[in-house]
Design a protein around this motif. Structure first.
Motif, mmCIF file in Angstrom:
data_model
loop_
_atom_site.group_PDB
_atom_site.id
_atom_site.type_symbol
_atom_site.label_atom_id
_atom_site.label_comp_id
_atom_site.label_asym_id
_atom_site.label_seq_id
_atom_site.Cartn_x
_atom_site.Cartn_y
_atom_site.Cartn_z
ATOM 1 N N GLU A 212 -68.828 62.358 90.532
ATOM 2 C CA GLU A 212 -69.027 63.102 89.344
ATOM 3 C C GLU A 212 -67.658 63.315 88.490
ATOM 4 O O GLU A 212 -66.948 64.066 88.975
ATOM 5 C CB GLU A 212 -70.015 64.298 89.357
ATOM 6 N N VAL A 213 -67.625 62.624 87.528
ATOM 7 C CA VAL A 213 -66.180 62.917 87.010
ATOM 8 C C VAL A 213 -66.287 63.866 85.832
ATOM 9 O O VAL A 213 -67.185 64.104 85.216
ATOM 10 C CB VAL A 213 -65.854 61.546 86.075
ATOM 11 N N ALA A 214 -65.285 64.972 86.025
ATOM 12 C CA ALA A 214 -65.406 66.103 85.097
ATOM 13 C C ALA A 214 -64.459 66.072 84.219
ATOM 14 O O ALA A 214 -64.460 66.477 83.039
ATOM 15 C CB ALA A 214 -65.106 67.430 85.979
ATOM 16 N N GLY B 69 -61.759 76.550 95.686
ATOM 17 C CA GLY B 69 -62.423 77.292 96.505
ATOM 18 C C GLY B 69 -63.641 76.989 97.192
ATOM 19 O O GLY B 69 -64.639 77.849 97.348
ATOM 20 N N GLY B 70 -63.902 75.843 97.278
ATOM 21 C CA GLY B 70 -65.200 75.211 97.684
ATOM 22 C C GLY B 70 -66.442 75.264 96.671
ATOM 23 O O GLY B 70 -67.459 74.970 96.932
ATOM 24 N N GLU B 71 -66.215 75.533 95.450
ATOM 25 C CA GLU B 71 -67.028 75.368 94.279
ATOM 26 C C GLU B 71 -67.013 74.099 93.809
ATOM 27 O O GLU B 71 -66.209 73.338 93.757
ATOM 28 C CB GLU B 71 -66.643 76.591 93.478
ATOM 29 N N THR B 72 -68.202 73.889 92.969
ATOM 30 C CA THR B 72 -68.281 72.718 92.144
ATOM 31 C C THR B 72 -68.150 72.977 90.599
ATOM 32 O O THR B 72 -68.964 73.795 90.347
ATOM 33 C CB THR B 72 -69.692 71.915 92.320
ATOM 34 N N ALA B 73 -67.274 72.360 89.970
ATOM 35 C CA ALA B 73 -67.342 72.687 88.466
ATOM 36 C C ALA B 73 -68.508 72.123 87.796
ATOM 37 O O ALA B 73 -68.943 71.207 87.946
ATOM 38 C CB ALA B 73 -65.923 71.754 87.984
ATOM 39 N N THR B 74 -69.170 73.031 87.044
ATOM 40 C CA THR B 74 -70.221 72.840 86.172
ATOM 41 C C THR B 74 -69.837 72.537 84.784
ATOM 42 O O THR B 74 -70.716 72.132 83.984
ATOM 43 C CB THR B 74 -71.193 74.004 86.118
ATOM 44 N N ALA B 75 -68.560 73.019 84.343
ATOM 45 C CA ALA B 75 -68.339 72.921 83.027
ATOM 46 C C ALA B 75 -66.826 72.611 82.957
ATOM 47 O O ALA B 75 -65.997 73.309 83.568
ATOM 48 C CB ALA B 75 -68.898 74.029 81.998
ATOM 49 N N VAL B 76 -66.487 71.639 82.077
ATOM 50 C CA VAL B 76 -65.001 71.592 81.878
ATOM 51 C C VAL B 76 -64.637 71.239 80.497
ATOM 52 O O VAL B 76 -65.308 70.370 79.752
ATOM 53 C CB VAL B 76 -64.471 70.182 82.809
ATOM 54 N N ASN B 77 -63.459 71.653 79.826
ATOM 55 C CA ASN B 77 -63.105 71.450 78.817
ATOM 56 C C ASN B 77 -61.581 71.820 78.688
ATOM 57 O O ASN B 77 -60.873 72.502 79.641
ATOM 58 C CB ASN B 77 -63.653 72.226 77.508
ATOM 59 N N GLY B 78 -60.702 71.104 77.650
ATOM 60 C CA GLY B 78 -59.423 71.261 77.692
ATOM 61 C C GLY B 78 -58.740 71.326 76.134
ATOM 62 O O GLY B 78 -59.769 71.229 75.318
ATOM 63 N N VAL B 79 -57.593 71.376 75.994
ATOM 64 C CA VAL B 79 -56.874 71.176 74.809
ATOM 65 C C VAL B 79 -56.714 70.153 74.316
ATOM 66 O O VAL B 79 -57.112 68.899 74.980
ATOM 67 C CB VAL B 79 -55.524 72.006 74.947
ATOM 68 N N LEU B 80 -56.310 69.939 73.247
ATOM 69 C CA LEU B 80 -56.079 68.607 72.304
ATOM 70 C C LEU B 80 -55.387 67.441 73.080
ATOM 71 O O LEU B 80 -55.817 66.146 73.436
ATOM 72 C CB LEU B 80 -55.567 68.635 71.013
ATOM 73 N N THR B 81 -54.383 67.872 73.703
ATOM 74 C CA THR B 81 -53.186 66.891 74.534
ATOM 75 C C THR B 81 -54.015 66.676 75.942
ATOM 76 O O THR B 81 -53.284 65.834 76.674
ATOM 77 C CB THR B 81 -51.996 67.503 74.605
#
Length: 881
Positions: free
Chosen positions: A91-93, A132-144
């Motif tokens: 799953e690509v985040a 830490g063994g967790e799975t990312a459920t939400a990702v976002n970032g800055v414009l760059t």
């Protein structure tokens, strides 16, 4: 003395024979000399060749302008596409790529980071971030896209860096084990090397970092957004999270960095936003860079806008349905500058909204989201939006495999691309930093990249000549602003304000210049003494040689401040000068006939000059009182509408029209009887009576004008805010004065020559029939010379349309669209002179400036064509006379 026989049998003397022989010797040959024939032939070919060269030059200019302009409207070109199988279905985040399309990085939900070469698909590295063994459920970032926030199932948040380090490596220090990947790129030590024009190498290497976990919620994070700010020594970060329980929180972190030791101290504060309705399904969340507002999109088709300027008291400012019907908000994104919100819907809708402040709104902060642009429907649910870093381009990904590249300002779809793999597999999409390609990586481990070239996506015919709703503006309009100091600026390329400014400057210049030039031409042609004419005409012709840059300099530094200081006196001159000349003319009529004839040359001309000077002196002295009487003591404040009413200006504008109306009514009712009465009186008595008649008509006209102005004021009309508005020092009035001074010599000289070319027998016949010189000039000379006079006016108009330096220096260079005579303007020619020296060759601004030149060329061509048709009609009428 010898004698010779004459032909008739007589005799003639030797002197006569010698004289006849001498006459025959000196008799001129009637045959044309060869040198004359040769000279005429050479002149004919030179004139013909010169004319053809002029035509070819004009056509060449036209072709060159078209050649530069046409690429503005070319569609984008797809330069290539690559598809790679990375072999790691996850799953690509998050994805990112460098601006050279060399390296790309994919981050999966479990923290796996995969770096690959875009051109060849070669895997460079596969590492893991410590989640830490967790799975990312939400990702976002800055414009760059190099700074990322990850939200996890345990309700924690981590911040990381997923970017690239770009350095320059001298050729002598380049690695020796370079492995060639394609024609441009080489691989060494996990970095990409590419040789640049200087022979050195550009090195691009991936950079990964992940921070410590920050506990935010006890429920999984389902939506997040992240922004950075502050300074180098005290950076700040802000993020918004929405957890599975529907609780939205805003957190602000301040990082105090010790520049000596590098130690960082983080202070974080968190505030809970007003609760969303129970059962709300959140699909996306956004935060502004200033951390003053939050947008939350839902599956119910609503956007919740929060005002978080007060960190301790965030409020729900607005709840708005984004799409028509029950269409879910499936994706949200800010365009760069964060003034425009792009929303994607479950039905393929793509809308752009502006946050605008308007009076009378019932929202908590006085702002509302307004739909500004509706883009072409994609036909399937929009599941991803990637925005450009440097312009208003963005890409939308749908769940049917469509990848559409769009431009917000021009409201056009640049490319409609299709995925190569299974469209049902989720993925992440982005635009390369230079907005020259698209990268897509899906959960099946497939990467696709498209490279394209769209040199001018922000320009269409609609952008150039129609109303466009720009970011930060209250409504669609015509705007020109081609450059700014930041990449997030939205270029505005409407030529309409420049065309309007050109017409406005020309209108005021001709308004002032044509009456003066034509009246001067009629006066010197028909009334003035020949000695005066021999002096006046050369002086007028010498005026034409004055450089316009000198006129512009004087207008900007001398005339504009003078007019601003004495604006009331300047306005009074428009009334005092014609009245002074009329009074002087009536006084001259009262002179005895013999005295008037004796003084009809230079003394009369000097008397007119004295009247003009006295009128100017009168305006100078009475100007302050005039301002107090009509404009409440402050003309510039009056123009803003803060004091007084519009009655004074309406009165002044209506006075000439009222006088014409009163004169027409008098002529219709009493004209014949009045003329009979004048003929019965001696010249001086007739002059006095005519003067009294003029005074009475002037008083009646003033009364009519005042009644008319008062009636318009009573019904609510005020010219302020329209043709009259706030006063600017460099304005159309000053430009009109100086440009009129520049075009008067052209119009005067040509018109005066046309009037003098009228056959003398027409003038003599009219005068012999009992017509006065004035009647002869108006009803015989002027109609006969109409074609030449009209040509003079059109040549002067052409000079005004193309004038550059006066407008550059005296007009204020403000590309606005208003007829206010006291505001500035920018013309097509001035805009070219100002911006072309700094325009990047073949760039959008460069080509648009050439389009402005082509527009000016076409304007003058059309005007001259129409003028020639009208002139031909005048010429036919003159031949009939």
């Amino acid at each position: 003395m010898t004698e010779a026989s004459a032909p008739d049998g007589g005799s003639e003397t030797g002197e006569k024979v010698a004289a006849r022989r001498t006459a025959r010797a000196h008799e001129r040959s009637k045959e044309t000399r060869a040198s004359v024939i040769y000279g005429e032939s050479v002149a004919k070919w030179l004139i013909t060749g010169g004319g053809l060269l002029v035509i070819f030059a004009v056509i060449g200019i036209m072709v060159f302008l078209v050649q530069v302009v046409v690429p503005l409207f070319f569609a984008g070109e797809l330069r290539g596409r690559v598809v790679h199988d990375l072999g790691q279905p996850k799953e690509v985040a998050w994805i990112n790529a460098d601006e050279f399309q060399s390296l790309a990085t994919s981050v999966s939900a479990d923290g796996t980071v995969t770096t690959f070469h875009v051109g060849s698909g070669r895997l460079l590295a596969s590492e893991s971030l410590d989640f830490g063994g967790e799975t990312a459920t939400a990702v976002n970032g800055v414009l760059t896209r190099d700074r990322v926030a990850f939200g996890f199932e345990d309700g924690s948040v981590r911040f990381g860096r997923v970017g690239f380090d770009v350095t320059s490596v001298p050729r002598a220090r380049a690695p020796t084990d370079l492995e060639q990947l394609n024609a441009r790129d080489f691989l060494s030590g996990g970095a990409i090397f590419a040789q640049v024009q200087t022979g050195d190498y550009r090195r691009v290497a991936p950079v990964y970092e992940i921070g410590e976990a920050i506990a935010v919620s006890e429920a999984p994070i389902i939506a997040i957004d992240y922004r950075l700010g502050g300074t180098v020594e005290r950076p700040t970060s802000a993020f918004v999270t929405v957890d599975a329980a529907g609780v939205a929180r805003v957190s602000r972190s301040t990082i105090q960095r010790n520049l000596m030791t590098g130690q960082e101290t983080v202070r974080t504060t968190t505030a809970t936003l007003p609760a969303l309705p129970s059962g709300t399904e959140v699909t996306s969340a956004l935060m502004s860079a200033a951390a003053d507002r939050v947008m939350i999109g839902t599956a119910e088709g609503l956007v919740y806008r929060y005002d978080i300027r007060d960190a301790n008291n965030p409020v729900l400012a607005e709840r708005r349905r984004v799409f028509d019907g029950d269409v879910a908000v499936t994706s949200l994104a800010y365009l760069n500058a964060e003034l425009a919100l792009v929303a994607g819907g479950s039905d393929g809708s793509v809308e752009v909204f502006f946050r605008l402040q308007r009076p009378g709104l019932d929202t908590a902060d006085g702002f509302e989201l307004v739909r500004a642009r509706t883009h072409e429907n994609q036909g399937a649910a929009v599941v991803g939006i990637g925005v450009a870093q440097r312009d208003k381009t963005f890409v939308t990904l749908d769940d049917a495999g469509g990848v559409w590249v769009r431009h917000s300002t021009s409201d056009q779809t640049l490319f409609k691309l299709e995925r190569d793999g299974d469209p049902s597999i989720p993925g992440q999409v982005m635009l390369f930093p230079r907005t020259d390609g698209v990268l897509l990586v899906d959960d099946a481990g497939r990467a696709e990249a498209w490279a394209y070239d769209t040199p001018h996506p922000e320009v269409t015919l609609g952008v150039l000549f129609s109303r466009v709703w720009y970011e930060g503006y209250d409504s669609p309009g015509f705007t020109w602003q081609s450059t700014s100091g930041t990449d997030v600026f939205e270029p505005k390329y409407s030529l309409v304000p420049l065309i309007f400014g050109t017409l406005k400057a020309t209108f005021y210049a001709m308004l002032f210049g044509v009456p003066i030039a034509l009246m001067a031409a009629i006066y010197t042609s028909e009334f003035v003494h020949r000695r005066v004419r021999a002096t006046v005409k050369p002086v007028m012709e010498m005026m034409e040689s004055l450089p316009t840059v000198v006129l512009g300099f004087l207008a900007a530094l001398v005339l504009a401040p003078l007019v601003e200081e004495w604006i009331a006196a300047v306005l009074l001159v428009f009334i005092a000068l014609p009245m002074g000349l009329m009074i002087g003319a009536h006084l001259w009529q009262m002179l005895p006939l013999r005295t008037a004839l004796r003084l009809g040359g230079i003394p009369k001309f000097l008397f007119m000059g004295a009247v003009i000077l006295l009128s100017g002196l009168f305006s100078y002295q009475v100007g302050p009182a005039f301002e107090d009487l009509l404009f409440y003591g402050d003309f510039k404040q009056w123009t803003t509408g803060r004091i007084g009413t519009g009655t004074p200006f309406l009165f002044l504008i209506g006075l000439p029209l009222s006088f014409l109306l009163v004169s027409w009514a008098f002529s219709r009712r009493y004209g014949h009887h009045y003329r009979e009465r004048l003929r019965a009186l001696e010249k001086q008595s007739a002059g006095r009576l005519d003067f009294l008649r003029w005074i009475a008509m002037l008083a009646a006209a003033m009364l009519v004008s005042y009644v008319f102005a008062s009636a318009l004021t009573l019904i609510g009309y005020d010219p302020r805010g329209n043709v009259i508005d706030s006063y600017q020092q460099r304005n159309a009035l000053v430009v009109g004065f100086v440009m009129a001074f520049a075009v008067i010599p052209n119009i005067y000289t040509l018109a005066e020559d046309a009037l003098n070319s009228v056959p003398a027998h027409l003038r003599a016949g009219s005068l012999a029939s009992g017509a006065t010189p004035w009647q002869t000039a108006m009803w015989v000379i002027l109609p006969t010379a109409a074609s030449g006079v009209f040509s003079a006016v059109m040549i002067g108009m052409g000079r005004a349309v193309g004038e550059t330096m006066i407008v550059v220096m005296a007009a204020g260079n403000t590309p606005i669209m208003e007829w206010n005579v006291f505001s500035g303007l920018r013309t097509l020619s001035a805009n070219i002179a100002i911006e072309l020296p700094e325009a990047v060759k073949d760039g959008t601004n460069y080509r648009t400036l050439f389009l402005a030149a082509l527009t000016l060329f076409l304007m003058t061509f059309v005007i001259n064509t129409v003028a020639e048709l009208i002139r031909q009609r005048f010429r036919k009428r003159a031949f009939q006379l």
